[in-house]
Design a protein around this motif. Structure first.
Motif, PDB file in Angstrom:
ATOM      1  N   PRO A  58       7.324  -6.326  -2.514  1.00  0.00           N
ATOM      2  CA  PRO A  58       5.881  -6.209  -2.739  1.00  0.00           C
ATOM      3  C   PRO A  58       5.553  -5.068  -3.695  1.00  0.00           C
ATOM      4  O   PRO A  58       6.297  -4.087  -3.799  1.00  0.00           O
ATOM      5  CB  PRO A  58       5.323  -5.921  -1.337  1.00  0.00           C
ATOM      6  CG  PRO A  58       6.468  -5.303  -0.595  1.00  0.00           C
ATOM      7  CD  PRO A  58       7.704  -5.967  -1.146  1.00  0.00           C
ATOM      8  N   VAL A 192       2.635  -5.873   1.598  1.00  0.00           N
ATOM      9  CA  VAL A 192       2.782  -6.094   3.033  1.00  0.00           C
ATOM     10  C   VAL A 192       2.025  -4.957   3.708  1.00  0.00           C
ATOM     11  O   VAL A 192       1.964  -3.844   3.198  1.00  0.00           O
ATOM     12  CB  VAL A 192       4.259  -6.110   3.495  1.00  0.00           C
ATOM     13  CG1 VAL A 192       4.970  -7.332   2.954  1.00  0.00           C
ATOM     14  CG2 VAL A 192       4.985  -4.837   3.092  1.00  0.00           C
ATOM     15  N   THR A 198      -4.486  -7.823   7.250  1.00  0.00           N
ATOM     16  CA  THR A 198      -4.094  -7.680   5.835  1.00  0.00           C
ATOM     17  C   THR A 198      -4.402  -8.936   5.039  1.00  0.00           C
ATOM     18  O   THR A 198      -4.731  -8.868   3.853  1.00  0.00           O
ATOM     19  CB  THR A 198      -2.588  -7.345   5.732  1.00  0.00           C
ATOM     20  OG1 THR A 198      -2.339  -6.109   6.403  1.00  0.00           O
ATOM     21  CG2 THR A 198      -2.143  -7.224   4.283  1.00  0.00           C
ATOM     22  N   THR A 199      -4.312 -10.099   5.685  1.00  0.00           N
ATOM     23  CA  THR A 199      -4.501 -11.368   4.972  1.00  0.00           C
ATOM     24  C   THR A 199      -5.908 -11.536   4.397  1.00  0.00           C
ATOM     25  O   THR A 199      -6.129 -12.421   3.574  1.00  0.00           O
ATOM     26  CB  THR A 199      -4.213 -12.558   5.901  1.00  0.00           C
ATOM     27  OG1 THR A 199      -4.937 -12.379   7.120  1.00  0.00           O
ATOM     28  CG2 THR A 199      -2.735 -12.656   6.211  1.00  0.00           C
ATOM     29  N   GLY A 208      -0.647 -11.208   0.262  1.00  0.00           N
ATOM     30  CA  GLY A 208      -0.246 -10.163   1.188  1.00  0.00           C
ATOM     31  C   GLY A 208      -0.381 -10.630   2.614  1.00  0.00           C
ATOM     32  O   GLY A 208      -1.175 -11.523   2.922  1.00  0.00           O
ATOM     33  N   TRP A 209       0.421 -10.040   3.501  1.00  0.00           N
ATOM     34  CA  TRP A 209       0.355 -10.402   4.915  1.00  0.00           C
ATOM     35  C   TRP A 209       0.814  -9.230   5.769  1.00  0.00           C
ATOM     36  O   TRP A 209       1.387  -8.261   5.278  1.00  0.00           O
ATOM     37  CB  TRP A 209       1.187 -11.655   5.196  1.00  0.00           C
ATOM     38  CG  TRP A 209       2.650 -11.543   4.858  1.00  0.00           C
ATOM     39  CD1 TRP A 209       3.643 -11.088   5.670  1.00  0.00           C
ATOM     40  CD2 TRP A 209       3.285 -11.881   3.620  1.00  0.00           C
ATOM     41  NE1 TRP A 209       4.858 -11.129   5.022  1.00  0.00           N
ATOM     42  CE2 TRP A 209       4.667 -11.613   3.762  1.00  0.00           C
ATOM     43  CE3 TRP A 209       2.811 -12.393   2.405  1.00  0.00           C
ATOM     44  CZ2 TRP A 209       5.573 -11.829   2.732  1.00  0.00           C
ATOM     45  CZ3 TRP A 209       3.724 -12.590   1.381  1.00  0.00           C
ATOM     46  CH2 TRP A 209       5.081 -12.327   1.550  1.00  0.00           C
ATOM     47  N   VAL A 211       2.934  -7.139   8.594  1.00  0.00           N
ATOM     48  CA  VAL A 211       4.307  -7.020   9.090  1.00  0.00           C
ATOM     49  C   VAL A 211       4.356  -5.870  10.092  1.00  0.00           C
ATOM     50  O   VAL A 211       3.382  -5.142  10.279  1.00  0.00           O
ATOM     51  CB  VAL A 211       5.314  -6.744   7.936  1.00  0.00           C
ATOM     52  CG1 VAL A 211       5.357  -7.907   6.966  1.00  0.00           C
ATOM     53  CG2 VAL A 211       4.965  -5.451   7.206  1.00  0.00           C
ATOM     54  N   GLU A 215       9.414  -2.994   9.076  1.00  0.00           N
ATOM     55  CA  GLU A 215       9.481  -3.750   7.820  1.00  0.00           C
ATOM     56  C   GLU A 215       8.682  -3.054   6.721  1.00  0.00           C
ATOM     57  O   GLU A 215       9.116  -2.988   5.562  1.00  0.00           O
ATOM     58  CB  GLU A 215       8.938  -5.174   8.021  1.00  0.00           C
ATOM     59  CG  GLU A 215       9.805  -6.076   8.868  1.00  0.00           C
ATOM     60  CD  GLU A 215       9.431  -6.018  10.341  1.00  0.00           C
ATOM     61  OE1 GLU A 215       8.761  -5.044  10.747  1.00  0.00           O
ATOM     62  OE2 GLU A 215       9.805  -6.939  11.078  1.00  0.00           O
ATOM     63  N   ALA A 216       7.515  -2.500   7.085  1.00  0.00           N
ATOM     64  CA  ALA A 216       6.690  -1.816   6.088  1.00  0.00           C
ATOM     65  C   ALA A 216       7.384  -0.553   5.596  1.00  0.00           C
ATOM     66  O   ALA A 216       7.362  -0.247   4.400  1.00  0.00           O
ATOM     67  CB  ALA A 216       5.329  -1.465   6.692  1.00  0.00           C
ATOM     68  N   TYR A 225      11.911  -7.308   1.318  1.00  0.00           N
ATOM     69  CA  TYR A 225      11.507  -7.986   2.548  1.00  0.00           C
ATOM     70  C   TYR A 225      12.175  -9.359   2.557  1.00  0.00           C
ATOM     71  O   TYR A 225      11.945 -10.185   1.662  1.00  0.00           O
ATOM     72  CB  TYR A 225       9.980  -8.122   2.593  1.00  0.00           C
ATOM     73  CG  TYR A 225       9.465  -8.818   3.820  1.00  0.00           C
ATOM     74  CD1 TYR A 225       9.337  -8.148   5.033  1.00  0.00           C
ATOM     75  CD2 TYR A 225       9.087 -10.160   3.765  1.00  0.00           C
ATOM     76  CE1 TYR A 225       8.852  -8.789   6.157  1.00  0.00           C
ATOM     77  CE2 TYR A 225       8.588 -10.809   4.884  1.00  0.00           C
ATOM     78  CZ  TYR A 225       8.472 -10.119   6.079  1.00  0.00           C
ATOM     79  OH  TYR A 225       8.001 -10.765   7.194  1.00  0.00           O
TER      80      TYR A 225
END
Length: 291
Positions: A58, A192, A198-199, A208-209, A211, A215-216, A225
């Motif tokens: 990202p 992310v 976030t969406t 973007g979504w 997490v 993960e971030a 990712y």
């Protein structure tokens, strides 16, 4: 250009997958992103599904304070370790831009008066003084880390209205006809985020979504990712909402339709002439249902 060089048919890919493909093309290194990964995206057109796992990088990371503070603490700990090893602690920085929005510490202690907002913010600073001082230090110390202060707004709203760029640019060394050239590179805004909403930024055509914190933080440290090339469910919008019908009504109707299709771990892409009749706020409301 990519289509002419062997990725046949990619002009017919859904817009969201074109963004993923551009990401892979830009980050192809023969190790984390290979030629086979690129061919896998083109092969997706045959079956509209894939089991191929790709490495997505990202453009930026969005955090709120609950998950962001531990990540910044880790960065500070790495600086301490670097100093003990005799290295330069200033070399420890996020490898992609990070925005941390402080919005999860708000508690309504005062209400029912014009001074309530001001008094709540003042109380919030008192209760979180040590944490906020640490984050202020972090913003001054680390490169590519911005902290949006308390009382500014909700994470996903700040992301949509102030942080999203739709297109990023940066100077980078590239090879053209085998010769190294430094030039301005433009690429799509992607992210992310650790905020579950976030969406909403998808309403601005930014992919973007949400997490988890781990993960971030991995993305913040330059790790790709890992994700499977998703199936894309298309939703064609026509006409416009009648007077008195809200975006929430539209969201509930579309949600009911999509639940029958099953959209877990899939991309949902909206298209059609009806999009022109929806405001950014309405599009963000629709995007929010996939949080």
């Amino acid at each position: 250009m990519a289509e002419k060089n062997g990725l046949k048919g990619i002009s017919r890919l859904p817009f969201s997958l074109k963004v993923l493909l551009e990401n892979l093309l830009r980050n192809e290194d023969g190790r984390t992103v290979t030629k086979e990964d690129l061919q896998g995206v083109a092969a997706w057109l045959k079956t509209k599904t894939s089991e191929r796992e790709i490495a997505f990088r990202p453009a930026r990371v969005l955090m709120q304070d609950f998950t962001g503070v531990p990540a910044v603490v880790d960065l500070a700990a790495m600086r301490d370790a670097m100093k003990k090893l005799g290295g330069d602690p200033k070399k420890i920085n996020p490898l992609v831009p990070v925005d941390l929005v402080i919005d999860h510490s708000v508690i309504v202690n005062f209400a029912g008066s014009n001074a309530a907002f001001k008094k709540n913010v003042e109380e919030e600073y008192k209760q979180n003084q040590e944490r906020y001082e640490f984050l202020k230090w972090a913003q001054r110390s680390f490169e590519d880390l911005r902290v949006v202060p308390p009382g500014t707004g909700i994470c996903h709203q700040v992301n949509l209205e102030y942080l999203a760029q739709t297109v990023w640019t940066k100077k980078e060394k590239l090879k053209i006809d085998g010769k190294p050239v430094q030039m301005e590179l433009a690429y799509p805004d992607t992210l992310v985020g650790t905020d579950s909403h976030t969406t909403m930024v998808n309403g601005l055509a930014v992919l973007g979504w949400g997490v988890g914190g781990i993960e971030a933080e991995a993305a913040m440290l330059g790790q790709p990712y890992s994700m499977v090339l998703p199936e894309v469910i298309g939703v064609k919008l026509t006409g416009k909402l009648k007077e008195g019908v809200t975006a929430t009504d539209l969201v509930l109707t579309v949600t009911q339709m999509l639940r029958k299709r099953g959209v877990v771990s899939k991309f949902v892409e909206f298209f059609g002439p009806g999009l022109a009749n929806l405001s950014i706020a309405d599009r963000a409301t629709i995007g929010n249902m996939f949080a």
